[in-house]
Structure formats: C-alpha cells, structure tokens
Design an enzyme around this catalytic site. Sequence first.
Site, PDB file in Angstrom:
ATOM      1  N   LEU A 487     110.238  17.597 -15.767  1.00 55.45           N
ATOM      2  CA  LEU A 487     108.990  18.049 -16.362  1.00 55.45           C
ATOM      3  C   LEU A 487     108.081  18.630 -15.280  1.00 55.45           C
ATOM      4  CD1 LEU A 487     107.209  18.140 -18.930  1.00 55.45           C
ATOM      5  CD2 LEU A 487     106.338  15.880 -18.266  1.00 55.45           C
ATOM      6  N   GLU A 488     108.042  17.955 -14.145  1.00 53.66           N
ATOM      7  CA  GLU A 488     107.193  18.397 -13.036  1.00 53.66           C
ATOM      8  C   GLU A 488     107.629  19.773 -12.520  1.00 53.66           C
ATOM      9  OE1 GLU A 488     106.183  13.899 -11.378  1.00 53.66           O
ATOM     10  OE2 GLU A 488     107.865  15.029 -10.557  1.00 53.66           O
ATOM     11  N   VAL A 489     108.927  19.923 -12.377  1.00 50.92           N
ATOM     12  CA  VAL A 489     109.438  21.197 -11.879  1.00 50.92           C
ATOM     13  C   VAL A 489     109.126  22.303 -12.873  1.00 50.92           C
ATOM     14  CG1 VAL A 489     111.528  22.485 -11.315  1.00 50.92           C
ATOM     15  CG2 VAL A 489     111.224  20.154 -10.469  1.00 50.92           C
TER      16      VAL A 489
END
Length: 613
Positions: A487-489
């Site tokens: 999700l962060e990427v």
Amino acid sequence: MDRAGRMFISALLFLCLMSVVNATLLEPSPTSLSGPQCVNWGVYERGAVKVYESEAGRIHCPLFLHPKLYNYAQIQNTGHTLLWYRQTHELEEPVDLSLAKFAKHRDALWIQPTSMEDRGEYICLLRNMSWCVKIGVKLDVVPRKWECDDTLHRNVTVQLHSNYTLRCPNVQHLPNKTYNVIWYHNCESDKFDGYFWEVRKYELIIYQMFTFYAGPYTCVVTYQSNGHTLNYRHTISLKAMSNIGFKYPVFLNPTHDQNFTVTVGEDTKFVCQLFLPYLNDEEPQIWWSINNKTLEELSEPRYTSPEASVPADDNGDREMHRVLYVSPFKEEDLHKEFRCSVRYGKGFYSKIVTLEEKVYVPSIELGFGLGLTLALALLLFVLYRVFWLEVHLLYRSWFGTDERDTDDKEYDVYISYARNTEEEEFVLATLRRVLEAEFGYTVCIFDRDSLPGGTVTEETLQFVSRSRRLLVILSACSAFRDAQALLEVRAGVSAMLHGGSMKLVLIQLKESRATRNKSHKPDTHQCVKELRRARIASALIQWEGEKSSSLTSHFWKKLQLQLPVRTPTHATKPAQVTSYTDEKQKSESAMLMLESIHMPDTHLYKATYKHIS
Ligand SMILES: *[C@@H]1O[C@H](CO)[C@@H](O)[C@H](O)[C@H]1NC(C)=O
Ligand SMILES: *[C@@H]1O[C@H](CO)[C@@H](O)[C@H](O)[C@H]1NC(C)=O
Ligand SMILES: *[C@@H]1O[C@H](CO)[C@@H](O)[C@H](O)[C@H]1NC(C)=O
Ligand SMILES: *[C@@H]1O[C@H](CO)[C@@H](O)[C@H](O)[C@H]1NC(C)=O
Ligand SMILES: *[C@@H]1O[C@H](CO)[C@@H](O)[C@H](O)[C@H]1NC(C)=O
Ligand SMILES: *[C@@H]1O[C@H](CO)[C@@H](O)[C@H](O)[C@H]1NC(C)=O
C-alpha cells in the site's frame, strides 16, 4: 843606450815576426769561415741524429742528400774539401780528428762511441779556394735504460698480407766492411725461420704481413774500428694495417642530404666529421672556410675552430672531426658558404653545408603548459572518480536548495518495509536512528506515527503524501508481499506520478543466510530491475552489512545524496501552516488514491505491478 836600443829593435822584430806567424797560422781558422763568401744553410732539422749513450753514432752531411747538387765522388776531384766543425758558445771549432773517437768516413762523421758531452750542433762545410757552403746538424745522445729500450724508434705501417723489408740503417756506410747484425722482434732473436720471415745480411724480410708480426724490431750492429769493438742499435716499430680497397676520405658529416638547422641569434656549432683510411704516416689536415676564405684570412672573432688531432687506430685509419663555432649566428651568415675541406695525401676534398633556418618556437614552454594542463585535468578526473560521492555532497551543500523552503511537507522520509522480517529490524535499529539522530531528518514510520483507530489506507496515503522521500526497504521483494508495504509503495508511486516532488529510493539489504533461497533470488532481481527500468525509483542503494555500518561508508553517502538537502540556516515554519495544509492534502491524497485505482492504464503502473499481482 846601445844595449837598450838593440833590445828595443830586437823586441820590435820579434813582434813583427810573431804577427806574420800568427797571420799564416790563422788563415784557415774558423773566423775566415764566416767570410762573406760562405753560404750558410742553417740547421737541417730533419737530419737530427739520436744515438744511445756509449754506442756508435754517424752524422751524415746533409749537403750530399741530393747527389745532383753535391756528389761526394765528384767533389773529391774538383779541389773541394769537406770539413767538420762543432758549434760551441757562438764559436765554430774544428772537430779534433786526431782523437780516436772521431772518424771522418767519406761524407759522414762517426763518433765511436758517443758520450753525453758530444751532444750539440755539428757543422759540415764544403769549400774550394773561392767558394764555401755550410749546414748544421744536431746530435742528441740518450741514455739507454735497459736492454730492450726502444725510446729511439721509427713507426712504420705495413699493409696486411703484403711483404715488407726492414733495413738496419748505416750498415753499408760502416767504416769496417766486416760487421755483425742481430735482429730482435719483441726483444727475442732466433725466431726468424726463413719461411715467413728471413734475415739477409743487414735486412729482415717479412714475406707476408700478419698482425702478430707487428711490434718493435731492433737490429744490433757490432764492428771493429782502430782496435775498439763498437755497436749501435736501431728500432723500427711495425704496425699492421687493413688493406681496405679505397684510399679517399669519407665525409660522415655533413652528408649530402643533411641540413644544418640554424637559428639566427643563437650560438651554432658545425661539426665536420671524416673517416680517413690509412694512406701514409702524414697527418691529414682539416679546416673550415667561409666564402672560400680561411678563418685566419677572415680573422673574425665570431668564428672559431679549435684544432684537433686524433691518433690513428690499429689499422692506421682514423676518424677525425673539426668543429666550427659561430657565436652568435647572424642573419648575414644565412647567405654564406660554409665549407669543410681536407688535404689528404695528394688529394683535396671538401663539402659545403646546407643551412636550414629554424624559426624560434617556444616549444618547451608551450609543451610544458600543455602537459601541465593535461596532468591537472587527469588529476581532477581521477580525484572525481575516487571521491565522486563526496564531490556531489559538497556541491549539494553549497548549491542545493532546501526543499523545506519550497514545499509544505511534514516529513523528510517515509520508510516502507515488510513487517516482522529482517528489514524491520534494520529499519528500527539502524536506519531510523541514523536518519533522525545523525542526519537530523524527520522520519515517518507508519507503525509509530499513526494514531490508533484511524483507517489504515487513508492514513498511509496521508503520511506518504506528506513525505519528501519514500524509502522502500527490500530483500527478496518481500516488501511487495506485505499488504501494508504494498500500500505504501502504491501510494508513493501515485504521489510521484501526480505530484512530482516525491522521490522513491530503494534500499536493498544483502540477502542474509535465512532468506537465501533459490526461488526468491531471481524474483528480487527481477522486481528491482523492473522498478529501475520504469524509472520509478530514483536510486537503488545496497546495504552491505558490516561494511556499510560506518557513517563514512558509501551507503550513507549515497543515501544522503538521495535525501533532501539540509542547510543549517533554515528557519522552521509555523505549525499553523502545516495543519492547514494537512487538511488540504488529506483530500488531495484521497483523490490520488482513487485515481490510481480507477485509471491504472499508465504503462509505468503495469511495469511496476506486474510482479506484485
Ligand atoms: C769552387 O766551387 C764552385 C762551385 O762548385 C765553382 O763554381 C768554382 O769554380 C770553384 N772554384 C775554384 C777555384 O775551383
Ligand atoms: C709511434 O706510435 C706510438 C703509438 O702507436 C706513439 O706513442 C709514438 O709516439 C710513435 N712514435 C713516433 C716516433 O712517432
Ligand atoms: C714483395 O711484393 C712485391 C709485389 O707485391 C714483389 O714484386 C716482390 O718480389 C716481393 N718481394 C719478396 C721478397 O717477396
Ligand atoms: C775490421 O774488423 C776486423 C775484424 O772484424 C779487424 O780485424 C780489422 O782490424 C778492422 N779494421 C779496422 C780498420 O779497424
Ligand atoms: C668557392 O670556390 C669554389 C671552387 O673554387 C667555387 O665553386 C665556389 O663557387 C666558391 N664559392 C664562393 C662563395 O665564392
Ligand atoms: C634541407 O633544406 C632545404 C631548403 O633549404 C629543403 O628543401 C630540404 O628539404 C631540406 N632537406 C632535409 C633533409 O631536411
């Protein structure tokens, strides 16, 4: 008175008588020799005689050297007399022939034997009643130091393979026709076998010359005269010479196609170099001339040419050179004819030099400057290759702009990593500490900074969009297996594509033993490559364990290079602004997230997510 008168008259008579006697006695005396009718030929230097002490010496009257002029046999019948005198203290005294040691034999005077007192000048004088001629000859007496002493010698060069006859001098002129001659070669006798060399009377014949026949030959002559046994010796030093076919000099310098480079205003040196094959024992002459005038004729101090004499080598050949110095060389010299000449035997040879003007170029200075520049450039290049990281960091610190001045973001770095793995340990124990404590960055780590109770997706998007850099920690693409990390990427990529100010930096941990698994390895490789190719990640930095732990290691320098510039003189912004933009960004982020979900048509997306799905 009568008695006194008689005594006076008798004394007068006596004096008269004495003067008459004196006059008759003095008539052939030396004083009359120097009368105007006696032609004086001076001293004949080349006829000088050298004899060893207590050996017999012969002084030949040089007047008879040319039989056409004076012939000894003829003058006997024409009323001429040959007389010998000795020059002592400006006086010419007749040689006392009554002494046993002086013997006048035909046209020569023998001294048998000589002693040191006999040294000096002897004069032979030829006269008749109305005419007179005289000439002087010098005699030198030399002590003989040892049996085979060859101080007195004559050098003779003989061509290899030719025949040569050595003659013992004066033997045919000896006062006694009975004599004995012994020959020595290198101080040894009895070696002349009669085949290659042979003794005949007073001659030694070498039938074929070889180098081992070179060396000193001495003949010792013994004879008797007036009951005394006398002897004398003579040495001839033979040299073998190669029988090269040509007999002319060879100019080694200047050669026909060679130019002498000259520079107006500079001192110039012309070298004339010659090879002179053996011809005879005469000294060759070499000289320089300018416009057909010798240096003596010109007598200009600018031109000098010192004489040089070079001894011949074993073959009798010699290489000679003569240098002409022109100091300084002037403009007018360019149009002069410089000629090197040699007189060699009966021949005359010469060579003209061709001048070529060289324009002065400060080549050394130019070359030096160029070389220095090149060396400096090379040095800078090498320094850059070695210290490029440091150079970049330095450059950034001087000219880089602090991003805090141009954006409203809260965090410098957002760290994304797979939970419960090796990476987590690295992030919490090392990376965070260094970034915050050592470099002074503001770091956002979701697990620490998020508030409990919020929606994870929304909060993640907000945090990522409020960060300047997204650091993704990878090992075996594990980051993309963790839902939160994925999700962060995704948020980072989306922010980057739409906002522009976000940068994604990959940090790859070197595989540890635990994760080294064959199925994972190509996978990691592949996804990292994909990210790099899609130019989504601005850099990939490798953590190499121990090697990277020092703050001065490449890892930290490379990382710093990717992180925002930190200028010390930065004024922190009021918190209000941040909170205001927080609200604004929140909605923006949500929108971005939606966009990324609804429009995943960009090929960059495809490249990135192919492996993840
Ligand atoms: C003396 O000698 C010279 C030259 O040889 C000759 O001309 C001259 O006639 C001679 N005189 C007498 C008197 O013989
Ligand atoms: C003969 O030659 C030698 C060198 O080979 C030299 O030393 C010597 O002086 C020469 N002698 C004479 C009389 O020229
Ligand atoms: C020496 O050589 C010359 C010619 O080279 C020859 O005429 C002469 O007979 C030779 N003499 C002897 C003694 O062999
Ligand atoms: C010449 O020499 C012989 C012996 O060698 C001797 O008997 C004779 O006396 C000598 N002659 C003279 C003029 O000295
Ligand atoms: C010098 O002399 C030679 C021959 O005698 C002649 O060819 C040449 O031209 C002369 N050079 C000058 C500069 O007079
Ligand atoms: C010598 O100099 C002349 C001009 O003076 C030039 O034509 C010639 O090429 C030069 N030769 C060499 C070998 O440098």
